[in-house]
Scaffold this motif. Structure first.
Motif, PDB file in Angstrom:
ATOM      1  N   LEU A 130     -49.288  15.011  37.960  1.00 50.55           N
ATOM      2  CA  LEU A 130     -49.467  16.466  37.852  1.00 50.55           C
ATOM      3  C   LEU A 130     -48.957  16.998  36.515  1.00 50.55           C
ATOM      4  N   VAL A 131     -47.857  16.426  36.040  1.00 50.72           N
ATOM      5  CA  VAL A 131     -47.293  16.839  34.749  1.00 50.72           C
ATOM      6  C   VAL A 131     -48.255  16.487  33.617  1.00 50.72           C
ATOM      7  N   GLU A 132     -48.813  15.268  33.677  1.00 45.92           N
ATOM      8  CA  GLU A 132     -49.789  14.858  32.658  1.00 45.92           C
ATOM      9  C   GLU A 132     -50.988  15.802  32.649  1.00 45.92           C
ATOM     10  N   GLU A 178     -46.619   8.511  22.150  1.00 49.57           N
ATOM     11  CA  GLU A 178     -47.061   8.779  20.777  1.00 49.57           C
ATOM     12  C   GLU A 178     -46.953  10.258  20.415  1.00 49.57           C
ATOM     13  N   MET A 179     -47.092  11.134  21.413  1.00 53.57           N
ATOM     14  CA  MET A 179     -47.133  12.577  21.144  1.00 53.57           C
ATOM     15  C   MET A 179     -45.844  13.288  21.533  1.00 53.57           C
ATOM     16  N   ASP A 180     -44.776  12.504  21.759  1.00 59.96           N
ATOM     17  CA  ASP A 180     -43.522  13.098  22.251  1.00 59.96           C
ATOM     18  C   ASP A 180     -42.940  14.157  21.318  1.00 59.96           C
ATOM     19  N   ASP A 181     -43.183  14.035  20.019  1.00 58.71           N
ATOM     20  CA  ASP A 181     -42.579  14.975  19.062  1.00 58.71           C
ATOM     21  C   ASP A 181     -43.406  16.239  18.861  1.00 58.71           C
ATOM     22  N   GLU A 232     -39.628  16.820  25.965  1.00 63.63           N
ATOM     23  CA  GLU A 232     -38.799  17.737  26.744  1.00 63.63           C
ATOM     24  C   GLU A 232     -39.610  18.407  27.845  1.00 63.63           C
ATOM     25  N   ALA A 233     -40.874  18.725  27.544  1.00 61.23           N
ATOM     26  CA  ALA A 233     -41.745  19.352  28.547  1.00 61.23           C
ATOM     27  C   ALA A 233     -41.928  18.448  29.757  1.00 61.23           C
ATOM     28  N   LYS A 234     -42.033  17.129  29.499  1.00 60.19           N
ATOM     29  CA  LYS A 234     -42.187  16.175  30.610  1.00 60.19           C
ATOM     30  C   LYS A 234     -41.019  16.296  31.577  1.00 60.19           C
TER      31      LYS A 234
END
Length: 459
Positions: A130-132, A178-181, A232-234
Motif C-alpha cells: 500500500l505504501v508503494e 535507488e530513489m530513497d534520496d 523517510e516517507a516509507k
C-alpha cells in the motif's frame, strides 16, 4: 531468544538464564519452575485453571547480585509482558503520588505494545504494498483507461499501458532504494488532542487518561503537508498503513488476556516499605504500612480498571525484591508475607564470580567494549590474567567501600578504558589493536586502591 512456553522446560530455562547471569542457582530454579507452572496451569482442566494461582517470589539480596536481571531475562525468554516498579515510589491512597494500581496499568500498556507490534509484523507485507502504491501515485499518477463508444473500458489504451509499465519500473527502483534520496510531498495525519489539567479537587491517573482520550477522539484529525525523502516517507506511511490494517479491539482483548495469563510484575525495593511495627509510632511508618495494605489486594487478586478494559490480577506473577539491610522480611505485614510463599536468598558475589561475569555472559561488559571499539575499526582484546586482576580489584573496592555488586565492574572498566575511548579515533586510528594486560590494569588502577582515594568508584 523467545520460545514457546511448551518448549521451555525448567532445565532449559535455567540454561538460558546461565548465558546472561552468573551464579544464583536457587533463584534461577525457582523462577524457572514459576514460569513452567504458567504452561502447566493453561493446560490443566478448565475448572482447575481458575484455582491454580502462581507462587509469588520474594528475592532477598544485596544490590547488584542479579535480582532485576533474572526477572527481566525471564520475561524476555517467555515473550511475556513485564514491568518493573519501585515500591518506594508508591504512596498510600489519599496521599500525593503514584497509587499501586498504576503498575498493573503499566503492565497492560506493555502488553498492548507487544501485541500491536506482533500484529504490525503480520500485516507488514500488505502495508508495504500500500505504501508503494501511495508513493507511486505521488510520483506517477495512474492514467484512467479511456472508454469505448459503448461505455466499456478500452483495455488496449496505449497511454494506460505505458503508464503501468512506467509505474512498475519505478516500483522496482523504490524497492531497491535507488530513489530513497528523492523528496516528495506527503500528508501526515495529526491528532489535535490537547493536554488537559484540572484545577480544584483531585482526579486520579486513570480518569485523567480517559478524559484526554475522550476529548482527543472528539477532536478532528488534521492532515499536515510535509516534504520528506522517499526513505523517510516509507517509514511514516508504513506506520499509518499498518495501523489502519490492525483491529485495535482485537489487540486490546488479546493484550488483556496476555497480561492476565503471562504478565510478570517485578516490585523492587520492597524492603523500603517494610518497618518494625513494635515502636507503635506514627510518621512515615504509617504510610509504609498503608502502601503494603494497598499492595495486598493487587497481589492477592483483584479487578483493576485500565483504559483498555478491566484486568484481573489473580494469575499475574509477582516477584518482589529487596536488600533488607535495615528491615527484615518478617517486618512486612503478615498478610503480604503470605502472598510471597517462595523466598530466595541471593548470594553476594565472590572474586571468582566477578571473573566469570567479565568473561562468560553473552552481554559481558568486556564484549560490549569490544563491540563499541570494533565500530571504530579498532580491535580490543583482554588477556585472561587482566580479567583476573580486574575481578580482584572490583571485589576489593566492594569490600572496602560499599558493596554494590557487579555494578562495580562497570565503574572499574570505565576508569581503565577511558583514555582509549577518548583517544580513538583521533590518536589511535582504525586497524589498531589494543591489548589489555595485567600490567596495564595495575598501572591504571592499583594506585587508586592503595591510596584509598576511591571517590571515583562511588556511584
Amino acid at each position: 531468544m523467545t520460545q514457546s512456553l511448551k518448549d521451555l522446560t525448567p532445565r532449559q530455562i535455567v540454561a538460558e538464564l546461565d548465558q546472561y547471569i552468573i551464579g544464583q542457582h536457587d533463584a534461577k530454579r525457582n523462577v524457572a519452575i514459576a514460569l513452567r507452572n504458567r504452561w502447566r496451569r493453561m493446560n490443566a482442566p478448565d475448572d482447575m485453571q481458575r484455582e491454580i494461582t502462581p507462587n509469588n517470589i520474594l528475592m532477598i539480596g544485596a544490590t547488584g547480585v542479579g535480582k532485576t536481571e533474572i526477572a527481566r531475562r525471564l520475561a524476555k525468554l517467555a515473550d511475556a509482558p513485564f514491568t518493573k516498579v519501585e515500591a518506594s515510589k508508591f504512596t498510600e491512597v489519599g496521599y500525593v503520588g503514584r497509587d499501586v494500581e498504576s503498575m498493573v496499568r503499566d503492565l497492560v500498556e506493555q502488553s498492548v505494545n507487544m501485541v500491536r507490534a506482533a500484529k504490525k509484523e503480520s500485516v507488514q507485507v500488505k502495508a508495504q504494498q500500500l505504501v508503494e502504491d501511495a508513493i507511486l501515485d505521488i510520483l506517477i499518477p495512474p492514467v484512467k483507461p479511456t472508454t469505448t463508444h459503448m461505455g466499456f473500458e478500452n483495455n488496449n489504451d496505449p497511454d494506460a499501458e505505458l503508464n503501468e509499465r512506467t509505474r512498475e519500473r519505478f516500483r522496482e527502483k523504490i524497492r531497491s532504494g535507488e530513489m530513497d534520496d528523492r523528496k516528495i510531498d506527503i500528508e501526515v495525519q495529526q491528532s489535535q488532542a490537547p493536554n488537559i489539567g484540572v484545577m480544584g479537587g483531585t482526579v486520579d491517573e486513570l480518569s485523567m487518561m480517559n478524559i484526554q482520550e475522550m476529548i482527543g477522539g472528539m477532536m478532528p484529525k488534521r492532515g499536515k503537508k510535509r516534504k520528506v525523502t522517499i526513505a523517510e516517507a516509507k517509514k511514516i506511511m508504513l506506520e499509518e498503513e499498518a495501523a489502519k490494517l490492525i483491529d485495535m479491539d482485537e489487540v486490546k482483548e488479546e493484550a488483556i488476556r496476555k497480561a492476565q495469563d503471562s504478565g510478570i510484575i517485578f516490585i523492587d525495593e520492597i524492603d523500603k516499605v517494610a518497618s518494625a511495627r513494635s515502636n507503635g509510632s506514627g510518621g512515615p511508618d504509617v504510610s509504609r504500612e498503608g502502601v503494603q495494605r494497598d499492595l495486598l489486594p493487587i497481589v492477592e487478586g483483584s479487578a483493576v480498571n485500565t483504559k483498555y478494559g478491566v484486568i484481573h490480577t489473580d494469575h499475574i506473577l509477582f516477584i518482589a525484591a529487596g536488600a533488607f539491610h535495615v528491615s527484615k522480611p518478617s517486618d512486612l505485614i503478615p498478610e503480604l508475607q503470605g502472598r510471597f510463599p517462595i523466598r530466595v536468598e541471593l548470594q553476594s558475589l565472590s572474586e571468582d564470580d566477578f571473573y566469570q561475569i567479565l568473561k562468560e555472559p553473552k552481554n559481558a561488559l568486556t564484549k560490549q567494549y569490544v563491540a563499541m571499539l570494533a565500530a571504530e575499526g579498532v580491535e580490543l582484546t583482554f588477556q585472561d590474567d587482566a580479567l583476573r586482576e580486574l575481578a580482584r580489584i572490583g571485589f576489593q573496592v566492594n569490600s572496602e567501600v560499599e558493596n554494590i555488586g557487579a555494578r562495580r565492574l562497570q565503574t572499574v572498566l570505565s576508569h581503565l578504558l577511558n583514555d582509549f575511548m577518548f583517544d580513538i579515533p583521533d590518536v589511535i586510528g582504525a586497524n589498531a589493536h589494543v591489548v589489555v594486560t595485567k600490567e596495564l590494569v595495575l598501572e591504571k588502577l592499583t594506585g587508586l586502591v592503595q591510596n584509598r582515594d576511591l571517590s571515583q568508584f562511588i556511584l
